[in-house]
Write a protein that holds these residues in place. Structure first.
Motif, PDB file in Angstrom:
ATOM      1  N   PRO A 266       0.819  -1.215   0.000  1.00 39.73           N
ATOM      2  CA  PRO A 266       0.000   0.000   0.000  1.00 39.73           C
ATOM      3  C   PRO A 266       0.852   1.264   0.000  1.00 39.73           C
ATOM      4  O   PRO A 266       1.853   1.351   0.711  1.00 39.73           O
ATOM      5  N   ASP A 267       0.418   2.236  -0.802  1.00 38.52           N
ATOM      6  CA  ASP A 267       1.132   3.496  -0.886  1.00 38.52           C
ATOM      7  C   ASP A 267       0.114   4.598  -1.126  1.00 38.52           C
ATOM      8  O   ASP A 267      -0.460   4.706  -2.212  1.00 38.52           O
ATOM      9  N   GLY A 268      -0.144   5.423  -0.111  1.00 35.14           N
ATOM     10  CA  GLY A 268      -1.094   6.508  -0.262  1.00 35.14           C
ATOM     11  C   GLY A 268      -2.505   6.026  -0.490  1.00 35.14           C
ATOM     12  O   GLY A 268      -2.979   5.096   0.154  1.00 35.14           O
ATOM     13  N   ASP A 323     -17.260  11.530  18.269  1.00 31.56           N
ATOM     14  CA  ASP A 323     -15.804  11.679  18.287  1.00 31.56           C
ATOM     15  C   ASP A 323     -15.100  10.322  18.265  1.00 31.56           C
ATOM     16  O   ASP A 323     -14.052  10.168  17.628  1.00 31.56           O
ATOM     17  N   ALA A 324     -15.679   9.305  18.927  1.00 31.45           N
ATOM     18  CA  ALA A 324     -15.060   7.977  18.921  1.00 31.45           C
ATOM     19  C   ALA A 324     -15.120   7.355  17.530  1.00 31.45           C
ATOM     20  O   ALA A 324     -14.145   6.779  17.039  1.00 31.45           O
ATOM     21  N   LEU A 325     -16.279   7.469  16.858  1.00 34.85           N
ATOM     22  CA  LEU A 325     -16.410   6.923  15.512  1.00 34.85           C
ATOM     23  C   LEU A 325     -15.509   7.679  14.544  1.00 34.85           C
ATOM     24  O   LEU A 325     -14.839   7.085  13.688  1.00 34.85           O
ATOM     25  N   PHE A 326     -15.466   8.996  14.683  1.00 38.40           N
ATOM     26  CA  PHE A 326     -14.627   9.810  13.801  1.00 38.40           C
ATOM     27  C   PHE A 326     -13.165   9.411  13.936  1.00 38.40           C
ATOM     28  O   PHE A 326     -12.442   9.277  12.941  1.00 38.40           O
ATOM     29  N   ARG A 327     -12.707   9.196  15.150  1.00 40.42           N
ATOM     30  CA  ARG A 327     -11.306   8.816  15.360  1.00 40.42           C
ATOM     31  C   ARG A 327     -11.001   7.433  14.798  1.00 40.42           C
ATOM     32  O   ARG A 327      -9.904   7.174  14.302  1.00 40.42           O
ATOM     33  N   ARG A 328     -11.977   6.539  14.899  1.00 43.56           N
ATOM     34  CA  ARG A 328     -11.753   5.219  14.301  1.00 43.56           C
ATOM     35  C   ARG A 328     -11.529   5.342  12.802  1.00 43.56           C
ATOM     36  O   ARG A 328     -10.656   4.689  12.223  1.00 43.56           O
ATOM     37  N   LEU A 329     -12.303   6.213  12.166  1.00 39.18           N
ATOM     38  CA  LEU A 329     -12.180   6.405  10.721  1.00 39.18           C
ATOM     39  C   LEU A 329     -10.867   7.087  10.351  1.00 39.18           C
ATOM     40  O   LEU A 329     -10.255   6.762   9.338  1.00 39.18           O
ATOM     41  N   THR A 330     -10.435   8.029  11.153  1.00 45.77           N
ATOM     42  CA  THR A 330      -9.210   8.752  10.814  1.00 45.77           C
ATOM     43  C   THR A 330      -7.957   7.965  11.173  1.00 45.77           C
ATOM     44  O   THR A 330      -6.923   8.116  10.517  1.00 45.77           O
ATOM     45  N   ASP A 331      -8.048   7.111  12.182  1.00 45.23           N
ATOM     46  CA  ASP A 331      -6.841   6.462  12.700  1.00 45.23           C
ATOM     47  C   ASP A 331      -6.591   5.056  12.185  1.00 45.23           C
ATOM     48  O   ASP A 331      -5.478   4.543  12.312  1.00 45.23           O
ATOM     49  N   HIS A 361      -5.608  12.418   4.269  1.00 45.95           N
ATOM     50  CA  HIS A 361      -4.763  12.960   3.214  1.00 45.95           C
ATOM     51  C   HIS A 361      -3.488  13.553   3.803  1.00 45.95           C
ATOM     52  O   HIS A 361      -2.379  13.307   3.305  1.00 45.95           O
ATOM     53  N   LEU A 362      -3.616  14.329   4.870  1.00 42.29           N
ATOM     54  CA  LEU A 362      -2.443  14.921   5.508  1.00 42.29           C
ATOM     55  C   LEU A 362      -1.493  13.845   6.029  1.00 42.29           C
ATOM     56  O   LEU A 362      -0.268  13.998   5.976  1.00 42.29           O
ATOM     57  N   THR A 391      -0.450  11.868  -3.673  1.00 41.61           N
ATOM     58  CA  THR A 391      -1.039  10.947  -2.703  1.00 41.61           C
ATOM     59  C   THR A 391      -1.828   9.819  -3.368  1.00 41.61           C
ATOM     60  O   THR A 391      -1.786   8.677  -2.910  1.00 41.61           O
ATOM     61  N   SER A 392      -2.543  10.132  -4.448  1.00 43.91           N
ATOM     62  CA  SER A 392      -3.539   9.209  -4.978  1.00 43.91           C
ATOM     63  C   SER A 392      -3.150   8.603  -6.322  1.00 43.91           C
ATOM     64  O   SER A 392      -2.525   9.262  -7.156  1.00 43.91           O
ATOM     65  N   THR A 393      -3.568   7.362  -6.500  1.00 48.28           N
ATOM     66  CA  THR A 393      -3.592   6.722  -7.807  1.00 48.28           C
ATOM     67  C   THR A 393      -5.054   6.571  -8.194  1.00 48.28           C
ATOM     68  O   THR A 393      -5.820   5.902  -7.482  1.00 48.28           O
ATOM     69  N   VAL A 394      -5.459   7.224  -9.279  1.00 48.51           N
ATOM     70  CA  VAL A 394      -6.859   7.213  -9.705  1.00 48.51           C
ATOM     71  C   VAL A 394      -6.978   6.351 -10.958  1.00 48.51           C
ATOM     72  O   VAL A 394      -6.218   6.531 -11.919  1.00 48.51           O
TER      73      VAL A 394
END
Length: 408
Positions: A266-268, A323-331, A361-362, A391-394
């Motif tokens: 995996p890359d980006g 906030d818990a669900l959001f962090r799961r998605l971001t982390d 993305h960041l 960042t992305s391969t489209v």
């Protein structure tokens, strides 16, 4: 009081007790310091009331926890630089941070304790005409506190205004190397890069891990359960479809090769565009299953159902807070966002999607996105991140819907 107004003096900027403070008795001084500290009910949290081996039954985890507490105790005796306490909810971060502040007060020294969310509320309130403390006065108090404890750093990224004001406080204390204690759930390296670079600067900061959460290896928002995921593998995907020929076959075979390559290393980001039924979800699920087999923690979210769940998380009594669900998605190390663009768009929905995507993305966090919309049809901020060549391969899948055109 300040020692001197001369910026060349070695004691310039240092806060020292005035003569009246030196004359007061120990009890009066403790009461004054406690009032200044804003600890409130947390004044009861000391190193003496702390379970020094933690709550884990694992001897190795107990040893790591005890070593972290010993380091925090040393810091409380002679604060220097920054101390970052990170760990899961319930690991004792706030207790340790409060214990440091209370120990400073026991020694007759000032310490200021603030939850980050409360600090931002105080800064906003200080703009009002009837504010008890003016904004500049409050900001100066926080920026120059001899020892500052900032609890729950994860709450700081609420709005651009909040992020900027908080960063001003942190940047000042960083440049002045003022003793500061932070607590956070996420590792500091996975916080906003401007802030994370300071929290992990080895010349100033020490990071103590108090506990790691045993999270499930896979979570799904929507119908792609773990059992169902097993039915979407690379082995049962037919890259040639059912009699596909020419460009359509080459296109689908290219998507298959790209998905297998990305899954192996995996890359980006990987973004699949294409009409409904062209195989996007199968390939995304195959990637998720492959990364699970390699030991990664993976999340798979159908975007319309994800937005429903995010809305529901605001309701009283919700099973999982926003906030818990959001962090799961971001982390989560690998996240699949399936069917982006199929949701009923609203300003709220676009903003929440943008926040998740912008965070990942960041961080260049491994993310797979499928959508049946063209990028130019999406909200511009989201589209720009999906299309970022760094960042992305489209990849656009042009093969027809297998339900009507013979694609797997």
């Amino acid at each position: 009081m300040r020692v001197t107004a001369d910026p060349d003096h070695p004691d310039f900027g240092r806060a020292v007790p005035c003569e009246c403070a030196r004359r007061e008795d120990a009890d009066a001084r403790r009461r004054r310091l406690l009032a200044y500290s804003r600890l409130g009910a947390l004044a009861r949290l000391t190193f003496g009331t702390l379970v020094r081996e933690g709550r884990s039954a694992d001897p190795a985890a107990q040893a790591r926890y005890a070593a972290a507490i010993a380091a925090a105790s040393r810091y409380a005796e002679a604060p220097e630089g920054w101390l970052v306490l990170t760990g899961t909810h319930g690991s004792g971060k706030t207790h340790v941070a409060a214990a440091i502040a209370n120990r400073r007060i026991e020694r007759g020294e000032p310490a200021l304790f603030l939850a980050v969310a409360d600090l931002l509320d105080h800064l906003r309130a200080a703009y009002r005409e009837d504010a008890e403390v003016e904004y500049d006065e409050l900001l100066e108090q926080v920026r120059t506190a001899p020892v500052l404890v900032l609890d729950d750093l994860d709450a700081y990224a609420e709005t651009p205004w909040a992020r900027e004001k908080f960063f001003q406080v942190v940047s000042h204390r960083f440049n002045a190397a003022l003793p500061t204690v932070f607590t956070c759930v996420r590792p500091p390296s996975r916080i906003d890069p401007r802030l994370g670079s300071r929290l992990t600067d080895p010349a100033l900061a020490q990071v103590l891990e108090l506990g790691q959460e045993a999270l499930p290896r896979y979570f799904a928002v929507g119908a792609m359960t773990r059992d169902r995921l097993e039915g979407f593998s690379f082995e049962n995907f037919r890259p040639g479809g059912q009699g596909l020929r020419g460009e359509a076959r080459r296109n689908l075979e290219g998507a298959f090769r790209l998905a297998r390559t990305w899954a192996g290393a995996p890359d980006g980001w990987l973004v699949f565009l294409g009409r409904n039924g062209c195989g996007k979800t199968h390939l995304a699920a195959a990637i998720a299953g492959f990364r699970l087999a390699q030991g990664d923690t993976v999340g798979f979210a159908n975007v319309p159902e994800l937005l429903d769940e995010l809305r529901a998380s605001y309701a009283p009594g919700a099973g999982e807070r926003f906030d818990a669900l959001f962090r799961r998605l971001t982390d989560v190390p690998v996240l699949v966002l399936d069917d982006l663009g199929a949701h009923q768009s609203s300003a709220w929905a676009e903003e929440k999607l943008y926040q998740v995507l912008n965070h990942r993305h960041l961080a260049r966090a491994h993310t797979v996105v499928t959508t049946n919309r063209e990028l130019k049809q999406m909200e511009p901020r989201i589209a720009s991140r999906l299309a970022d060549l760094k960042t992305s391969t489209v990849y656009e899948i042009t093969a027809p819907d297998f339900r009507t055109g013979g694609v797997p």
